[in-house]
Design a protein around this motif. Structure first.
Motif, PDB file in Angstrom:
ATOM      1  N   PRO A   9      21.988  23.245  30.797  1.00 60.22           N
ATOM      2  CA  PRO A   9      21.484  23.227  32.489  1.00 60.22           C
ATOM      3  C   PRO A   9      20.817  24.515  32.844  1.00 60.22           C
ATOM      4  O   PRO A   9      20.157  24.254  33.578  1.00 60.22           O
ATOM      5  CB  PRO A   9      22.697  22.943  33.044  1.00 60.22           C
ATOM      6  CG  PRO A   9      23.805  23.137  32.249  1.00 60.22           C
ATOM      7  CD  PRO A   9      23.330  23.006  30.830  1.00 60.22           C
ATOM      8  N   ASP A  10      21.040  25.521  31.998  1.00 60.77           N
ATOM      9  CA  ASP A  10      20.539  26.616  32.296  1.00 60.77           C
ATOM     10  C   ASP A  10      19.027  26.971  31.710  1.00 60.77           C
ATOM     11  O   ASP A  10      18.355  27.953  31.756  1.00 60.77           O
ATOM     12  CB  ASP A  10      21.063  28.016  31.983  1.00 60.77           C
ATOM     13  CG  ASP A  10      22.474  28.159  33.012  1.00 60.77           C
ATOM     14  OD1 ASP A  10      22.208  27.613  34.161  1.00 60.77           O
ATOM     15  OD2 ASP A  10      23.613  28.333  32.391  1.00 60.77           O
ATOM     16  N   TRP A  11      18.636  25.964  30.866  1.00 62.34           N
ATOM     17  CA  TRP A  11      17.440  25.901  30.076  1.00 62.34           C
ATOM     18  C   TRP A  11      16.326  25.912  31.141  1.00 62.34           C
ATOM     19  O   TRP A  11      16.185  25.170  32.243  1.00 62.34           O
ATOM     20  CB  TRP A  11      17.120  24.881  29.151  1.00 62.34           C
ATOM     21  CG  TRP A  11      15.998  25.037  28.294  1.00 62.34           C
ATOM     22  CD1 TRP A  11      15.369  25.517  27.218  1.00 62.34           C
ATOM     23  CD2 TRP A  11      14.516  24.612  28.633  1.00 62.34           C
ATOM     24  NE1 TRP A  11      14.222  25.659  26.950  1.00 62.34           N
ATOM     25  CE2 TRP A  11      13.672  24.858  27.738  1.00 62.34           C
ATOM     26  CE3 TRP A  11      14.103  23.791  29.680  1.00 62.34           C
ATOM     27  CZ2 TRP A  11      12.124  24.494  28.095  1.00 62.34           C
ATOM     28  CZ3 TRP A  11      12.965  23.287  29.890  1.00 62.34           C
ATOM     29  CH2 TRP A  11      11.902  23.587  28.924  1.00 62.34           C
ATOM     30  N   GLU A  12      15.232  26.736  31.114  1.00 60.02           N
ATOM     31  CA  GLU A  12      14.052  26.668  31.588  1.00 60.02           C
ATOM     32  C   GLU A  12      12.898  27.186  30.659  1.00 60.02           C
ATOM     33  O   GLU A  12      13.107  28.057  29.747  1.00 60.02           O
ATOM     34  CB  GLU A  12      13.862  27.295  33.138  1.00 60.02           C
ATOM     35  CG  GLU A  12      14.231  28.839  32.716  1.00 60.02           C
ATOM     36  CD  GLU A  12      14.375  29.546  34.132  1.00 60.02           C
ATOM     37  OE1 GLU A  12      13.520  29.155  35.023  1.00 60.02           O
ATOM     38  OE2 GLU A  12      15.353  30.415  34.257  1.00 60.02           O
ATOM     39  N   PRO A  13      11.704  26.777  30.833  1.00 63.18           N
ATOM     40  CA  PRO A  13      10.535  27.212  29.753  1.00 63.18           C
ATOM     41  C   PRO A  13      10.456  28.539  29.971  1.00 63.18           C
ATOM     42  O   PRO A  13      10.081  29.038  31.027  1.00 63.18           O
ATOM     43  CB  PRO A  13       9.356  26.303  30.019  1.00 63.18           C
ATOM     44  CG  PRO A  13       9.572  25.893  31.452  1.00 63.18           C
ATOM     45  CD  PRO A  13      11.057  25.821  31.704  1.00 63.18           C
ATOM     46  N   GLU A  14      10.314  29.566  28.763  1.00 60.94           N
ATOM     47  CA  GLU A  14       9.732  30.739  28.997  1.00 60.94           C
ATOM     48  C   GLU A  14       8.706  31.191  27.734  1.00 60.94           C
ATOM     49  O   GLU A  14       8.392  30.142  27.217  1.00 60.94           O
ATOM     50  CB  GLU A  14      10.955  31.593  28.568  1.00 60.94           C
ATOM     51  CG  GLU A  14      12.095  31.630  29.613  1.00 60.94           C
ATOM     52  CD  GLU A  14      13.347  32.250  29.393  1.00 60.94           C
ATOM     53  OE1 GLU A  14      13.431  33.185  28.388  1.00 60.94           O
ATOM     54  OE2 GLU A  14      14.273  32.808  30.441  1.00 60.94           O
ATOM     55  N   PHE A  15       8.305  32.172  27.877  1.00 57.58           N
ATOM     56  CA  PHE A  15       7.054  32.556  26.905  1.00 57.58           C
ATOM     57  C   PHE A  15       7.134  31.847  25.479  1.00 57.58           C
ATOM     58  O   PHE A  15       6.303  31.409  25.008  1.00 57.58           O
ATOM     59  CB  PHE A  15       6.680  34.081  26.992  1.00 57.58           C
ATOM     60  CG  PHE A  15       5.447  34.130  26.067  1.00 57.58           C
ATOM     61  CD1 PHE A  15       4.179  33.787  26.689  1.00 57.58           C
ATOM     62  CD2 PHE A  15       5.575  34.825  24.740  1.00 57.58           C
ATOM     63  CE1 PHE A  15       3.115  34.183  25.955  1.00 57.58           C
ATOM     64  CE2 PHE A  15       4.498  35.000  24.016  1.00 57.58           C
ATOM     65  CZ  PHE A  15       3.303  34.777  24.472  1.00 57.58           C
ATOM     66  N   PRO A  16       8.327  32.176  24.938  1.00 58.20           N
ATOM     67  CA  PRO A  16       8.277  31.612  23.476  1.00 58.20           C
ATOM     68  C   PRO A  16       7.961  30.031  23.341  1.00 58.20           C
ATOM     69  O   PRO A  16       7.694  29.576  22.530  1.00 58.20           O
ATOM     70  CB  PRO A  16       9.844  32.031  22.964  1.00 58.20           C
ATOM     71  CG  PRO A  16      10.155  33.172  23.723  1.00 58.20           C
ATOM     72  CD  PRO A  16       9.498  32.801  25.165  1.00 58.20           C
ATOM     73  N   ASP A  17       8.700  29.643  24.423  1.00 61.67           N
ATOM     74  CA  ASP A  17       8.344  28.124  24.297  1.00 61.67           C
ATOM     75  C   ASP A  17       6.784  27.689  24.507  1.00 61.67           C
ATOM     76  O   ASP A  17       6.284  26.851  23.748  1.00 61.67           O
ATOM     77  CB  ASP A  17       9.022  27.372  25.717  1.00 61.67           C
ATOM     78  CG  ASP A  17      10.431  27.635  25.623  1.00 61.67           C
ATOM     79  OD1 ASP A  17      11.016  26.728  24.699  1.00 61.67           O
ATOM     80  OD2 ASP A  17      10.969  28.250  26.375  1.00 61.67           O
ATOM     81  N   TYR A  18       6.075  28.416  25.215  1.00 69.23           N
ATOM     82  CA  TYR A  18       4.403  28.380  25.466  1.00 69.23           C
ATOM     83  C   TYR A  18       4.037  28.807  24.305  1.00 69.23           C
ATOM     84  O   TYR A  18       2.833  28.371  23.754  1.00 69.23           O
ATOM     85  CB  TYR A  18       4.029  29.128  26.723  1.00 69.23           C
ATOM     86  CG  TYR A  18       4.663  28.548  28.032  1.00 69.23           C
ATOM     87  CD1 TYR A  18       3.768  27.593  28.563  1.00 69.23           C
ATOM     88  CD2 TYR A  18       5.677  29.171  28.606  1.00 69.23           C
ATOM     89  CE1 TYR A  18       4.510  26.959  30.038  1.00 69.23           C
ATOM     90  CE2 TYR A  18       6.198  28.597  29.730  1.00 69.23           C
ATOM     91  CZ  TYR A  18       5.584  27.485  30.169  1.00 69.23           C
ATOM     92  OH  TYR A  18       6.190  26.750  31.481  1.00 69.23           O
ATOM     93  N   LEU A  19       4.466  29.787  23.541  1.00 72.05           N
ATOM     94  CA  LEU A  19       3.876  30.361  22.284  1.00 72.05           C
ATOM     95  C   LEU A  19       3.932  29.173  21.109  1.00 72.05           C
ATOM     96  O   LEU A  19       3.098  28.803  20.532  1.00 72.05           O
ATOM     97  CB  LEU A  19       4.650  31.625  21.802  1.00 72.05           C
ATOM     98  CG  LEU A  19       4.041  32.416  20.372  1.00 72.05           C
ATOM     99  CD1 LEU A  19       2.595  32.458  20.488  1.00 72.05           C
ATOM    100  CD2 LEU A  19       4.866  33.381  19.906  1.00 72.05           C
ATOM    101  N   TYR A  20       5.187  28.216  21.318  1.00 70.17           N
ATOM    102  CA  TYR A  20       5.376  27.331  20.244  1.00 70.17           C
ATOM    103  C   TYR A  20       4.227  26.103  20.415  1.00 70.17           C
ATOM    104  O   TYR A  20       3.600  25.698  19.537  1.00 70.17           O
ATOM    105  CB  TYR A  20       6.758  26.621  20.372  1.00 70.17           C
ATOM    106  CG  TYR A  20       7.086  25.322  19.896  1.00 70.17           C
ATOM    107  CD1 TYR A  20       7.000  24.966  18.609  1.00 70.17           C
ATOM    108  CD2 TYR A  20       7.012  24.375  20.760  1.00 70.17           C
ATOM    109  CE1 TYR A  20       7.381  24.009  18.087  1.00 70.17           C
ATOM    110  CE2 TYR A  20       7.237  23.092  20.147  1.00 70.17           C
ATOM    111  CZ  TYR A  20       7.211  22.973  18.897  1.00 70.17           C
ATOM    112  OH  TYR A  20       7.244  21.483  18.290  1.00 70.17           O
ATOM    113  N   LEU A  21       4.243  26.027  21.841  1.00 67.48           N
ATOM    114  CA  LEU A  21       2.963  24.901  22.421  1.00 67.48           C
ATOM    115  C   LEU A  21       1.735  25.382  21.740  1.00 67.48           C
ATOM    116  O   LEU A  21       1.117  24.485  21.401  1.00 67.48           O
ATOM    117  CB  LEU A  21       3.091  24.929  23.797  1.00 67.48           C
ATOM    118  CG  LEU A  21       1.862  24.050  24.535  1.00 67.48           C
ATOM    119  CD1 LEU A  21       1.779  22.546  24.081  1.00 67.48           C
ATOM    120  CD2 LEU A  21       1.886  24.256  26.037  1.00 67.48           C
ATOM    121  N   SER A  22       1.534  26.790  22.201  1.00 65.15           N
ATOM    122  CA  SER A  22       0.084  27.023  21.646  1.00 65.15           C
ATOM    123  C   SER A  22      -0.195  27.132  19.964  1.00 65.15           C
ATOM    124  O   SER A  22      -1.328  26.638  19.513  1.00 65.15           O
ATOM    125  CB  SER A  22      -0.173  28.341  22.117  1.00 65.15           C
ATOM    126  OG  SER A  22      -1.381  29.087  21.704  1.00 65.15           O
TER     127      SER A  22
END
Length: 230
Positions: free
Chosen positions: A171-184
């Protein structure tokens, strides 16, 4: 949506949808520094002017942002937002310039006949593409990291797997930069969305542009390198 200070409600709302302390700035800062380093060491024909211009201006903007928000990205100010967007625009300009001049040199045959050098330059430009778009996704999604920390925009621009499966997610998960790096990275390699879906038109358009840039860069660089090696 929960109200600030209501702990019972906050326990029922996932972190991405409520106010949080804000993410650490250092992963995104490292990505910005990486792009500036790549820009500095690119061959002169792929750089926007002298090799020091984009890195110097970018570093100056980055220093201002780090001083103003040194640890966590939770401070919303119009001036800081403008500085951040200016930095994103500068990094994007440098990347687009490099891609355009790399493609032009490959098409008109002026690219070096050194396959290893061509692949390294193409790889550096492709890496810039991945890092720049990761920063754009990160800095634009729901108004940017500070706005996300304040939960100011309830509707996401990107639908993450964790949002679709809250029962399987911390429940404490929220998108951070590594998530956007993975997306990219996945968008630049698969040339299409994988498990992160764009929800808004700007997100769809940005992902489409990145896929096109990545496809053109990879195909032309590999084709030229194969032609040199034969």
């Amino acid at each position: 949506m929960s109200t600030p200070g209501n702990d019972a409600d906050d326990d029922e709302v996932p972190a991405w949808a409520r106010r949080t302390a804000g993410e650490s700035r250092w992963a995104a800062t490292a990505a910005v520094v990486g792009i500036l380093v790549v820009q500095y060491f690119l061959p002169e024909e792929f750089s926007a002017g002298p090799s020091w211009i984009v890195p110097t201006i970018g570093l100056a903007l980055l220093v201002v942002l780090v001083i103003a928000n040194p640890v966590r990205l939770d401070r919303e100010e119009v001036r800081l937002r403008r500085f951040s967007l200016l930095l994103m625009a500068l990094l994007g300009f440098g990347m687009v310039w490099s891609v355009a001049h790399l493609v032009r040199s490959l098409i008109n045959g002026s690219a070096a006949n050194d396959a290893a050098g061509l692949l390294s330059s193409g790889g550096a430009v492709w890496l810039s593409n991945v890092l720049v778009f990761a920063l754009w996704y990160w800095d634009l999604d729901r108004g940017g990291p500070a706005a996300r920390a304040q939960a100011r925009k309830p509707y996401p621009d990107f639908l993450w797997v964790q949002m679709q499966n809250p029962d399987l997610t911390d429940p404490d998960w929220e998108p951070e930069f590594p998530d956007y790096l993975y997306l990219s990275f996945t968008n630049a390699t698969a040339f299409s969305p994988t498990d992160v879906m764009p929800m808004t038109r700007w997100a769809k358009l940005l992902m489409m542009v990145q896929s096109a840039i990545s496809l053109v860069t990879v195909s032309l660089v590999v084709a030229r390198a194969v032609n040199v090696l034969k």
